[in-house]
Enzyme design. Structure first.
Site, PDB file in Angstrom:
ATOM      1  N   GLN A  51       0.863  -1.175   0.000  1.00 58.54           N
ATOM      2  CA  GLN A  51       0.000   0.000   0.000  1.00 58.54           C
ATOM      3  C   GLN A  51       0.903   1.229   0.000  1.00 58.54           C
ATOM      4  O   GLN A  51       1.451   1.606   1.030  1.00 58.54           O
ATOM      5  CB  GLN A  51      -0.939  -0.050   1.206  1.00 58.54           C
ATOM      6  CG  GLN A  51      -1.759  -1.351   1.240  1.00 58.54           C
ATOM      7  CD  GLN A  51      -2.774  -1.448   0.117  1.00 58.54           C
ATOM      8  OE1 GLN A  51      -3.666  -0.605  -0.006  1.00 58.54           O
ATOM      9  NE2 GLN A  51      -2.649  -2.467  -0.737  1.00 58.54           N
TER      10      GLN A  51
ATOM     11  N   GLY B  33     -11.692   2.082   4.523  1.00 52.04           N
ATOM     12  CA  GLY B  33     -10.773   1.309   3.693  1.00 52.04           C
ATOM     13  C   GLY B  33      -9.853   2.187   2.849  1.00 52.04           C
ATOM     14  O   GLY B  33      -9.990   3.416   2.794  1.00 52.04           O
ATOM     15  N   HIS B  34      -8.951   1.536   2.124  1.00 59.03           N
ATOM     16  CA  HIS B  34      -7.973   2.281   1.324  1.00 59.03           C
ATOM     17  C   HIS B  34      -8.636   2.983   0.146  1.00 59.03           C
ATOM     18  O   HIS B  34      -9.608   2.519  -0.399  1.00 59.03           O
ATOM     19  CB  HIS B  34      -6.822   1.392   0.865  1.00 59.03           C
ATOM     20  CG  HIS B  34      -7.180   0.171   0.085  1.00 59.03           C
ATOM     21  ND1 HIS B  34      -6.222  -0.675  -0.413  1.00 59.03           N
ATOM     22  CD2 HIS B  34      -8.375  -0.361  -0.271  1.00 59.03           C
ATOM     23  CE1 HIS B  34      -6.813  -1.651  -1.047  1.00 59.03           C
ATOM     24  NE2 HIS B  34      -8.097  -1.499  -0.984  1.00 59.03           N
ATOM     25  N   ASN B  35      -8.080   4.123  -0.186  1.00 59.71           N
ATOM     26  CA  ASN B  35      -8.510   4.914  -1.351  1.00 59.71           C
ATOM     27  C   ASN B  35      -9.877   5.568  -1.178  1.00 59.71           C
ATOM     28  O   ASN B  35     -10.381   6.193  -2.114  1.00 59.71           O
ATOM     29  CB  ASN B  35      -8.561   4.065  -2.635  1.00 59.71           C
ATOM     30  CG  ASN B  35      -7.360   3.163  -2.785  1.00 59.71           C
ATOM     31  OD1 ASN B  35      -6.261   3.571  -2.450  1.00 59.71           O
ATOM     32  ND2 ASN B  35      -7.572   1.961  -3.259  1.00 59.71           N
TER      33      ASN B  35
END
Lengths: 327, 327, 327
Positions: free
Chosen positions: C188, C229-231
Site C-alpha cells: 500500500q 478502507g484504502h482509497n
C-alpha cells in the site's frame, strides 16, 4: 504440566464424587475428545447416550445422569455441571498460576503505564503495561486492567472488574450541533461509571456522557469491539456479544442478552430480560421480555438476488393480493 | 522520488518487455490517470478499448492484449498482470525503503515495547513501538508487529506474518456460566495459534480458546476491526474483510472469502471455497461451496418503511395467496 | 464546582438575556431534570408545554418561545438554541479547565509518546501518552491526539483535529492479488490525508491508499470503531456514526450522514447530502440526495422465523400472484 487430584477438586468445589479421589487430572476437555487424564461435563440429560462412549477420566453430571455416569467410571454429581465446570476453570487457572508465578505481579501498576498523579488506583488492583489512566479516574479493588487500556478523565471502574487490552473508557461521545454546513462540537461533560464485577472485551469503547454519566451496572459482561455511546445505561448482569453497537442515550435493562453485531438505536429503552438475537437492529423500544430477531436470512446468492428484488415490491404485491381478494 | 527503469522491473519480475528498457518509471497508477512516467496494468481483455487512450509510460497486459498494447507504446506482457502488479508494488516498496532507510530498523524490538523475558521473539522479527508480548508468547521469523500490538500469554504467531497496529491476540474468549442472576467466569485456558504468512488488520481481535486453542491457519488474511471468538478455526488462505465477526467455536474452511461486516454465528461449520457476501449473517452451517448472501436491499426511506412493514406480514400474505389459489 | 453567571454566558456567547445576570449556574441539564442552578435549552416550539413545569435556573429558547419562557423565569433568547447550547458546553469545558489546570499541558508531546525524528508535529498540537507517530507524518496546528493513537508513515492530520484513543491512521489497506491458492500482498504505497477540524472516534481505523491517498476532507466527524478502507474519499462535513464500515475506493460526498453499523461497499459513489440510516448496506452508488434505509425489521423471534422463511420464497410467491391475476 499442572495436575489436580479429583479429591482436590471436590474439596475445593464440592459435589458428590464417585471414583478414586487420587486420580490425577491434567486438563479439561469436551466430552467427545477428553482422554483418561481429562475431566469433562454433561449438563443436559439428552446427552446421556454420549456418556458411555467417552474416554474422559471423570465426568461432571447432573443427578439425573448419576447412574449412567457411574456405570462408565469416575464422576462428580452436582446440580449445575456447567457452573461447576466454570468454577473448575477458575481452580485450574489458580493452579497454573501457582505453578508458574508471575514475577511482575508484585507490582500493582506496571512501570510502563501512564497514571496521572490525580488518578486513584486501589492497591489491590493491577494495571497492565502501557495503560493510560487520566486524572480523576478511579480503579476499584481487585480490578485488573490488561495491557493497553485507556481510562479517561474522571471515569470510574468498580471492584473486581476485568478490562481487556485496547479498551477505551471515556472517549468523547459523538455530539455535534449543526451550524450551517458545519458541525459545532458539544463538549462531553459527563464521565463513565462502571460498577463491580464487570468484564469488558478487547478494543471495546465506552463513551463519556454529554451532561450526565454513561453507566454500566454491576455484573455486566461486554465482549470485544463493542461500541457503547454516550449517556447509555446498561442494567445489571446484561451480557452483550462482540461487534454490537449501542447508540447514544439508549437504556438497556437488567439480565438482558444482546447478540453479536446487533445494533440498538439511540434514545430507545429495552426492558429487563429482553434477548436480542445476533445482527438484529433494535429500532424501537422494547417493553416486553422475550426474544427478538431481525436479520435477512442467508441464501445462495442467485436466490437472494431474486428475493431481494421482490422485497422492494412487497408493498405493491400486498396491494395486488388485496385486489385479487376483492374480486 | 525513487525511480525504476523498465529494464530493472523485468529483470526483477520477469515478463516480456516491449519498448525502451531505459525508460524511467516514477510510480504506479490506474490506467485512466497514469501519466508518462507511471506504469499501469490491464488484466481483463474487456478493458482493451481503454488502452489506446492511456497516457501511461508502460502498461502490464495479458498476452491477448499484446498487439493493442504495443500499438500504443511500452508494455510488459505477462500471464497474470494483477499478480505482476502486486509484485511490482513490493519491488517499489523495497526501492523506496532502500532510498530512505529506517535508522531504527537495526533493532528487532523497539525499546518502548514491553516483552516478557519468558516470551520468545525470533531475531529476524520486528516488534514495533509500544507492543506488549506476554510470557510464553512466540513470534516467528520475519514476522512484523506494527506499533501497539498485544500478543497475550502463550500465544504463537508464525513466520512472515504482518500484524497491524492495535491488534489484540489472546484476550479472553467470552465465556460465562449462569449462576442465578449472575454470570460465573469460565477461565479461558487455551491460547491462540497463528500460522505463517498471515496478515491481521488494525484493531482486529482474536480471542484465546476456552480449552483448546483458537487457530488461524497459514496464509489467512484478516482486515481491520474483525472479531474472532474463542475456539474458532480459520482455514488456509481464507480472507475476511473489515468489521466481520466470527463467533465462538465456528470453523471456517480454506480458500473462503467473507465480506465486510458479515457475521458468522457460533458453533457453525463453513466448508472450503465458500464466499460470503458483505453484511450477510451466516446462521447455519454451509456445506457446499458457492456464494451466499443475505442483507436487506437498500431503498429510499419511505419505500423501505412500506416494504419493511409488509415483511412483518409476509407469512400471513402467503396464507392469503394459498386461500386464493384454493378458491 | 465551577460556576458561571448568566451575565458571563451572554457576554461570551451573545443572546438576549431575560432575568438576573448575577444568577449563578453550576451546570447544564436536560429540561425535565434541570434544577434551579442548572441551565437547559428548548429548540423545538412543540416542546413549549414542558417549559412551564421546568425547574431550570435558566432556559435557552428560540424567539417563538420568548413569552412562554419569560412567564416561567430566566431565559436566553437566540435563533439557534441547540448551537448556543453546544457553544455553552465549550465555554463550560474551558471554565472547568481553568479551575483545574493540567500540569502536563505545558508539554506538547507526552514524554511516553514515540515520535519519529522525521515526523513533524506543530508546536501548538498536543500528542497524548503512548502515541506513535511514524516518520514523515505531519500533525497540524491545534490538533489533539488523545493517548494511544497511531499515525503511520507519511500520513497527514490537519489543523484543529481531535483524534481519540486507539485510533489507527495509516495501517495497510486490504489488498492482495490471487496467486493460485495463495494471496500476494499489494504493498500500500499511498498514505492518509486528513483535513482540518476533523474528529475521529476511539479505535477507528483509516487505511492508507494502495496507490493514491485515502482522503478525509475538512470538517468530517467520525465516531468510534469505524473502518475506512484504502482509497476512500469522504467529503466535507460528512458525519459517520459508530461501527460503520466504508469499503475500499468508495467515494462519499459532502454533508452526508451515515448511521451506526451501516456498510458502504467498495468502489461506490455517494452523492452530497445523502443520509444513510443505521445498519443499512449500500450496495450500489447513490446519485440523488435523500434518506436511504435497508435493514430487516425486528420482530418477536417466532414471528421473525415464519416471515424470514417466507422471504426465501418471495420470488415464487410473486409468480403465484401473477398466475392468479392472469386467471
Amino acid at each position: 504440566m499442572s495436575e489436580l487430584r479429583l479429591a482436590d477438586i471436590v474439596t475445593a468445589l464440592g459435589g458428590e464424587l464417585h471414583g478414586e479421589g487420587s486420580l490425577r487430572i491434567a486438563g479439561l476437555a469436551p466430552l467427545e475428545t477428553a482422554n483418561s487424564s481429562q475431566i469433562s461435563f454433561v449438563s443436559n440429560p439428552r446427552y446421556q447416550p454420549q456418556i458411555a462412549g467417552s474416554n474422559a477420566g471423570c465426568i461432571i453430571v447432573v443427578p439425573a445422569l448419576r447412574e449412567a455416569a457411574i456405570r462408565r467410571g469416575s464422576c462428580i454429581v452436582t446440580d449445575q455441571p456447567y457452573l461447576y465446570f466454570a468454577r473448575l476453570t477458575q481452580l485450574w487457572r489458580a493452579t497454573l498460576r501457582a505453578a508458574r508465578p508471575m514475577t511482575s505481579r508484585a507490582l500493582s501498576i506496571h512501570p510502563s503505564a501512564v497514571v496521572d498523579p490525580e488518578a486513584s488506583v486501589d492497591p489491590t488492583a493491577l494495571v497492565g503495561a502501557l495503560c493510560v489512566i487520566e486524572r480523576g479516574a478511579r480503579i476499584g479493588a481487585g480490578t485488573v486492567l490488561r495491557p493497553r487500556v485507556t481510562v479517561g478523565e474522571d471515569c470510574v471502574v468498580g471492584a473486581r472488574c476485568l478490562v481487556h487490552s485496547g479498551v477505551v473508557i471515556g472517549a468523547d461521545g459523538f455530539g455535534f450541533a449543526p451550524d450551517g454546513d458545519k458541525w459545532e462540537k458539544i463538549e462531553q461533560l459527563g464521565a463513565v461509571r462502571i460498577g463491580d464485577d464487570v468484564e469488558i472485551g478487547a478494543n471495546t469503547c465506552i463513551d463519556r456522557g454529554a451532561l450526565q454519566d454513561t453507566v454500566i451496572e454491576d455484573g455486566v459482561k461486554l465482549d470485544n469491539l463493542i461500541q457503547v455511546g454516550h449517556n447509555v445505561r446498561i442494567g445489571r448482569n446484561t451480557a452483550i456479544a462482540g461487534c454490537a453497537g449501542i447508540a447514544g442515550s439508549a437504556t438497556i435493562g437488567a439480565q438482558c442478552t444482546i447478540g453479536g453485531g446487533a445494533v440498538v438505536l439511540g434514545h430507545l429503552q429495552i426492558a429487563d430480560h429482553v434477548h436480542i438475537s445476533a445482527a438484529t437492529v433494535v429500532s424501537k423500544s422494547i417493553k416486553k421480555p422475550g426474544q427478538y430477531t431481525g436479520f435477512f436470512p442467508l441464501d445462495d446468492n442467485a436466490a437472494w438476488e431474486r428475493n431481494a428484488a421482490t422485497v422492494k415490491q412487497l408493498h405493491r404485491l400486498r396491494e395486488r393480493i388485496k385486489k385479487l381478494e376483492s374480486e
